[in-house]
Design a protein around this motif. Sequence first.
Motif, PDB file in Angstrom:
ATOM      1  N   GLY A 202       0.828  -1.197   0.000  1.00  0.00           N
ATOM      2  CA  GLY A 202       0.000   0.000   0.000  1.00  0.00           C
ATOM      3  C   GLY A 202       0.863   1.249   0.000  1.00  0.00           C
ATOM      4  O   GLY A 202       2.090   1.189   0.146  1.00  0.00           O
ATOM      5  N   PRO A 203       0.255   2.414  -0.126  1.00  0.00           N
ATOM      6  CA  PRO A 203       1.005   3.667  -0.251  1.00  0.00           C
ATOM      7  C   PRO A 203       1.678   4.086   1.050  1.00  0.00           C
ATOM      8  O   PRO A 203       1.269   3.703   2.135  1.00  0.00           O
ATOM      9  CB  PRO A 203      -0.076   4.675  -0.656  1.00  0.00           C
ATOM     10  N   GLY A 204       2.721   4.895   0.898  1.00  0.00           N
ATOM     11  CA  GLY A 204       3.331   5.555   2.050  1.00  0.00           C
ATOM     12  C   GLY A 204       4.417   4.793   2.764  1.00  0.00           C
ATOM     13  O   GLY A 204       5.004   5.307   3.714  1.00  0.00           O
ATOM     14  N   ILE A 205       4.726   3.572   2.348  1.00  0.00           N
ATOM     15  CA  ILE A 205       5.752   2.797   3.041  1.00  0.00           C
ATOM     16  C   ILE A 205       7.103   2.965   2.359  1.00  0.00           C
ATOM     17  O   ILE A 205       8.049   3.491   2.950  1.00  0.00           O
ATOM     18  CB  ILE A 205       5.365   1.300   3.116  1.00  0.00           C
ATOM     19  N   VAL A 206       7.220   2.539   1.117  1.00  0.00           N
ATOM     20  CA  VAL A 206       8.489   2.634   0.394  1.00  0.00           C
ATOM     21  C   VAL A 206       8.500   3.911  -0.433  1.00  0.00           C
ATOM     22  O   VAL A 206       7.632   4.128  -1.278  1.00  0.00           O
ATOM     23  CB  VAL A 206       8.706   1.413  -0.518  1.00  0.00           C
ATOM     24  N   GLN A 207       9.493   4.758  -0.182  1.00  0.00           N
ATOM     25  CA  GLN A 207       9.598   6.047  -0.865  1.00  0.00           C
ATOM     26  C   GLN A 207      10.808   6.066  -1.799  1.00  0.00           C
ATOM     27  O   GLN A 207      11.832   5.439  -1.514  1.00  0.00           O
ATOM     28  CB  GLN A 207       9.751   7.181   0.153  1.00  0.00           C
ATOM     29  N   THR A 208      10.680   6.785  -2.898  1.00  0.00           N
ATOM     30  CA  THR A 208      11.791   6.994  -3.830  1.00  0.00           C
ATOM     31  C   THR A 208      12.415   8.352  -3.574  1.00  0.00           C
ATOM     32  O   THR A 208      11.704   9.360  -3.477  1.00  0.00           O
ATOM     33  CB  THR A 208      11.306   6.935  -5.287  1.00  0.00           C
ATOM     34  N   VAL A 209      13.738   8.379  -3.451  1.00  0.00           N
ATOM     35  CA  VAL A 209      14.489   9.637  -3.401  1.00  0.00           C
ATOM     36  C   VAL A 209      15.166   9.745  -4.761  1.00  0.00           C
ATOM     37  O   VAL A 209      16.147   9.040  -5.030  1.00  0.00           O
ATOM     38  CB  VAL A 209      15.515   9.649  -2.252  1.00  0.00           C
ATOM     39  N   GLY A 211      17.072   9.899  -8.019  1.00  0.00           N
ATOM     40  CA  GLY A 211      18.487   9.988  -8.330  1.00  0.00           C
ATOM     41  C   GLY A 211      19.397   9.405  -7.276  1.00  0.00           C
ATOM     42  O   GLY A 211      20.618   9.357  -7.472  1.00  0.00           O
ATOM     43  N   ILE A 212      18.839   8.954  -6.138  1.00  0.00           N
ATOM     44  CA  ILE A 212      19.676   8.420  -5.051  1.00  0.00           C
ATOM     45  C   ILE A 212      19.307   6.982  -4.710  1.00  0.00           C
ATOM     46  O   ILE A 212      20.152   6.095  -4.708  1.00  0.00           O
ATOM     47  CB  ILE A 212      19.571   9.314  -3.789  1.00  0.00           C
ATOM     48  N   GLY A 213      18.019   6.728  -4.392  1.00  0.00           N
ATOM     49  CA  GLY A 213      17.643   5.371  -4.019  1.00  0.00           C
ATOM     50  C   GLY A 213      16.279   5.324  -3.361  1.00  0.00           C
ATOM     51  O   GLY A 213      15.381   6.101  -3.707  1.00  0.00           O
ATOM     52  N   TYR A 214      16.136   4.468  -2.358  1.00  0.00           N
ATOM     53  CA  TYR A 214      14.839   4.212  -1.735  1.00  0.00           C
ATOM     54  C   TYR A 214      14.994   4.207  -0.214  1.00  0.00           C
ATOM     55  O   TYR A 214      16.061   3.955   0.339  1.00  0.00           O
ATOM     56  CB  TYR A 214      14.286   2.861  -2.206  1.00  0.00           C
ATOM     57  N   ARG A 215      13.849   4.455   0.457  1.00  0.00           N
ATOM     58  CA  ARG A 215      13.855   4.444   1.916  1.00  0.00           C
ATOM     59  C   ARG A 215      12.445   4.161   2.414  1.00  0.00           C
ATOM     60  O   ARG A 215      11.471   4.215   1.656  1.00  0.00           O
ATOM     61  CB  ARG A 215      14.328   5.781   2.473  1.00  0.00           C
ATOM     62  N   VAL A 216      12.360   3.863   3.724  1.00  0.00           N
ATOM     63  CA  VAL A 216      11.062   3.853   4.387  1.00  0.00           C
ATOM     64  C   VAL A 216      11.062   5.002   5.388  1.00  0.00           C
ATOM     65  O   VAL A 216      11.892   5.055   6.295  1.00  0.00           O
ATOM     66  CB  VAL A 216      10.746   2.511   5.097  1.00  0.00           C
ATOM     67  N   GLY A 217      10.173   5.961   5.171  1.00  0.00           N
ATOM     68  CA  GLY A 217       9.919   7.056   6.109  1.00  0.00           C
ATOM     69  C   GLY A 217      11.114   7.781   6.644  1.00  0.00           C
ATOM     70  O   GLY A 217      12.206   7.740   6.099  1.00  0.00           O
ATOM     71  N   GLY A 218      10.857   8.462   7.757  1.00  0.00           N
ATOM     72  CA  GLY A 218      11.902   9.187   8.463  1.00  0.00           C
ATOM     73  C   GLY A 218      12.258   8.436   9.726  1.00  0.00           C
ATOM     74  O   GLY A 218      12.473   7.243   9.706  1.00  0.00           O
TER      75      GLY A 218
END
Length: 221
Positions: A202-209, A211-218
Amino acid sequence: MRILIVEDDPILLDGLTVGLKLAGFTPDAVSSCADAEAALRASDYEAVVLDIMLPDGSGIDLLAQRRREHDATPILLLTARDQVADRIAGLNAGADDYLGKPFDLDELAARLRAIQRRGSGRASATLRWQGVVIDPATLSVSRDDLPINLTRREFTILRLLMERPGAVIGKPALEEAIYGWQEGVESNAVEVHIHNLRAKLGPGIVQTVRGIGYRVGGEQP
């Protein structure tokens, strides 16, 4: 978890490679000190399974050399030499754990997860983020108590991201974590896995930054 297995018995090496892959690991396999040294210099591993008696030297000597070079990769010694003096020598040389042969594969997998968890500074065996819970021991994932079916590679990517909430992990690091030496990597493989994770979680878990990569949240709430 990307791991290196160093074992000169071809039957045991094959069994370890297959068994640990089924347990959710991404294993590379070598059978000598020289090949192990080359692999450790070429790739980043989350843990190493190291036999003591190898055809071109002692696993303990290899372990001691890596520690002298300030390599902190967790290392588990796996050997038929299971006397107290042997265990003490291995641990004093810098081993993180020691398992004698014969052994249970499930116990080996559990010990590898434990030394990796200690190395990353985690106390809990499970990882949690915004209702998502993953358990590396059972390869299970849920969100808001509803089970989610992930492939082994999807699970590995999610685990890496959830171990470091807020940190951005680049595509090359994710590729190295989910593909072993013998596995071909398609140019858009990581993007496909990320797309599938988003569809399942679902939305909001895995984020794209971009040109750099991926993350989960802050920061972890």
